[in-house]
Design an enzyme around this catalytic site. Structure first.
Site, mmCIF file in Angstrom:
data_model
loop_
_atom_site.group_PDB
_atom_site.id
_atom_site.type_symbol
_atom_site.label_atom_id
_atom_site.label_comp_id
_atom_site.label_asym_id
_atom_site.label_seq_id
_atom_site.Cartn_x
_atom_site.Cartn_y
_atom_site.Cartn_z
ATOM 1 N N TYR A 159 0.747 -1.062 -0.169
ATOM 2 C CA TYR A 159 -0.159 0.167 0.038
ATOM 3 C C TYR A 159 1.094 1.066 -0.079
ATOM 4 O O TYR A 159 1.555 1.524 1.057
ATOM 5 C CB TYR A 159 -0.722 -0.003 1.390
ATOM 6 C CG TYR A 159 -2.102 -1.201 1.268
ATOM 7 C CD1 TYR A 159 -2.258 -1.688 0.173
ATOM 8 C CD2 TYR A 159 -2.652 -1.282 2.416
ATOM 9 C CE1 TYR A 159 -3.205 -2.704 0.271
ATOM 10 C CE2 TYR A 159 -3.616 -2.365 2.492
ATOM 11 C CZ TYR A 159 -3.988 -2.946 1.392
ATOM 12 O OH TYR A 159 -4.984 -3.861 1.440
ATOM 13 N N PHE A 199 -13.870 -4.820 0.685
ATOM 14 C CA PHE A 199 -14.727 -4.072 0.130
ATOM 15 C C PHE A 199 -15.965 -4.196 0.536
ATOM 16 O O PHE A 199 -17.059 -4.552 0.004
ATOM 17 C CB PHE A 199 -14.712 -4.636 -1.456
ATOM 18 C CG PHE A 199 -13.486 -4.133 -2.255
ATOM 19 C CD1 PHE A 199 -12.644 -3.125 -1.839
ATOM 20 C CD2 PHE A 199 -13.034 -4.501 -3.515
ATOM 21 C CE1 PHE A 199 -11.343 -2.795 -2.428
ATOM 22 C CE2 PHE A 199 -11.901 -4.455 -4.037
ATOM 23 C CZ PHE A 199 -10.913 -3.462 -3.739
ATOM 24 N N GLY A 230 -18.449 -2.140 -0.994
ATOM 25 C CA GLY A 230 -18.468 -1.983 -2.293
ATOM 26 C C GLY A 230 -17.098 -1.659 -3.037
ATOM 27 O O GLY A 230 -16.833 -1.861 -4.418
ATOM 28 N N PHE A 284 -14.204 0.400 -4.739
ATOM 29 C CA PHE A 284 -14.182 1.737 -5.529
ATOM 30 C C PHE A 284 -15.528 2.130 -6.179
ATOM 31 O O PHE A 284 -15.545 3.005 -6.730
ATOM 32 C CB PHE A 284 -13.081 1.199 -6.456
ATOM 33 C CG PHE A 284 -11.729 1.270 -6.175
ATOM 34 C CD1 PHE A 284 -10.807 2.130 -5.453
ATOM 35 C CD2 PHE A 284 -11.146 -0.215 -6.009
ATOM 36 C CE1 PHE A 284 -9.649 2.104 -4.861
ATOM 37 C CE2 PHE A 284 -9.755 -0.306 -5.537
ATOM 38 C CZ PHE A 284 -9.254 0.678 -4.848
ATOM 39 N N PRO A 338 -19.048 2.168 -4.592
ATOM 40 C CA PRO A 338 -19.760 2.022 -3.446
ATOM 41 C C PRO A 338 -21.341 1.307 -3.733
ATOM 42 O O PRO A 338 -21.886 1.631 -4.843
ATOM 43 C CB PRO A 338 -20.053 3.640 -3.083
ATOM 44 C CG PRO A 338 -18.879 4.539 -3.485
ATOM 45 C CD PRO A 338 -18.468 3.576 -4.933
ATOM 46 N N LEU A 339 -21.661 0.701 -2.689
ATOM 47 C CA LEU A 339 -22.727 -0.061 -3.084
ATOM 48 C C LEU A 339 -24.025 0.903 -3.084
ATOM 49 O O LEU A 339 -23.929 1.747 -2.766
ATOM 50 C CB LEU A 339 -23.060 -0.850 -1.734
ATOM 51 C CG LEU A 339 -22.467 -1.935 -1.310
ATOM 52 C CD1 LEU A 339 -22.483 -2.576 -0.009
ATOM 53 C CD2 LEU A 339 -22.354 -3.172 -2.319
#
Length: 277
Positions: A53, A202, A205, A207, A209-210
């Site tokens: 990262y 995730f 969701g 990248f 979003p849900l």
């Protein structure tokens, strides 16, 4: 997880502390440090990270913000990938790459041993079928050398989990899973029966979003946010699920933590379970 790894079910995923696309430094390093210190202040003792990262950036921020670490803090990292100069994600599963990755995590976090190392072997959001015994054996050897306390897996299928377990015990599995992406339903239940933690990445969701009418409707009815409902659903889905939602905002962090206290009634669960149908 293991007996010496008691953690809060609401953890924190540090990926978003890096720059755009998880590459380079954050625009505001002081804000990133503040988020990490707020994580500990809120009582969260489970931080998920990786030396790729940034790369390196996030682990060095964790060290700057929290070292020397609280006695009960558990830092979970992962190996099996690296970044090139353009920020591409590349597999890094050769023995020398895995050993170097473990030593890099130790150095940049300022640790003598890593609490948990997950072997990441799949693609972006789904397992890649095939044997994993060779790279997992490398990590098992590093565990015997006491550089790793416990082993886990990421982005794997049931066959790969069984293969790894024939070599050494695992304490957790990190896979892509959320209220709308439920391919791992059977795997969640199987791991729960074995006392193995399931850590969905995730959970909101990723990248993208849900977005769901049912999710929004339940949130409105309960007077909360769709993201809080999505996290609460995961916590109620199975007792072996641990959450590591990520954020670079203290305000958003507090909102995520509040989801741990949200109890979804049965009618809401019934409505939400239709999302993946």
């Amino acid at each position: 997880m293991a007996e010496d790894l008691t953690v809060t079910r609401m953890g924190y995923g540090a990926m978003q502390l890096a720059g755009p696309h998880v590459f380079g430094p954050p625009a505001d390093p002081d804000a990133a440090v503040s988020v990490l210190r707020e994580v500990v202040r809120l009582g969260i003792n489970h931080i998920d990270t990786a030396d790729f990262y940034g790369p390196v950036v996030v682990n060095e921020l964790i060290r700057e913000a929290l070292h020397p670490y609280p006695d009960d803090l558990r830092i979970v990292t992962k190996v099996g990938s690296l970044r090139d100069a353009e920020g591409n994600w590349l597999p890094a599963l050769a023995p020398e790459q895995l050993r170097q990755a473990v030593h890099d995590n130790l150095d940049h976090l300022g640790l003598d041993a890593l609490d948990i190392v997950n072997l990441r072997v799949g693609g972006f959001d789904r397992p890649t079928p095939g044997p994993i015994s060779a790279p997992f054996t490398v990590l098992a050897q590093l565990q015997q050398e006491r550089l790793i306390k416990h082993l886990g897996l990421s982005t794997v299928n049931a066959e790969q989990i069984a293969e790894a377990q024939s070599i050494a015990p695992i304490v957790c599995v990190q896979n892509f899973y959320n209220i709308a992406n439920r391919d791992d339903d059977d795997l969640v239940d199987s791991l729960a029966a074995q006392g193995i933690a399931y850590v969905p990445y995730f959970p909101l969701g990723g990248f993208s979003p849900l977005q769901s009418e049912e999710l929004s409707a339940v949130a409105t009815r309960l007077g909360t946010t769709p993201m809080a409902v999505a996290l609460a659903w995961l916590l109620q889905r199975s007792p072996n699920i641990l959450l590591i939602p990520g954020t670079s905002s203290v305000t958003h962090l507090r909102q995520n933590v509040s989801a741990a206290a949200l109890n979804l009634p049965e009618d809401a669960l019934t409505e939400l379970n239709r999302i993946a149908s």
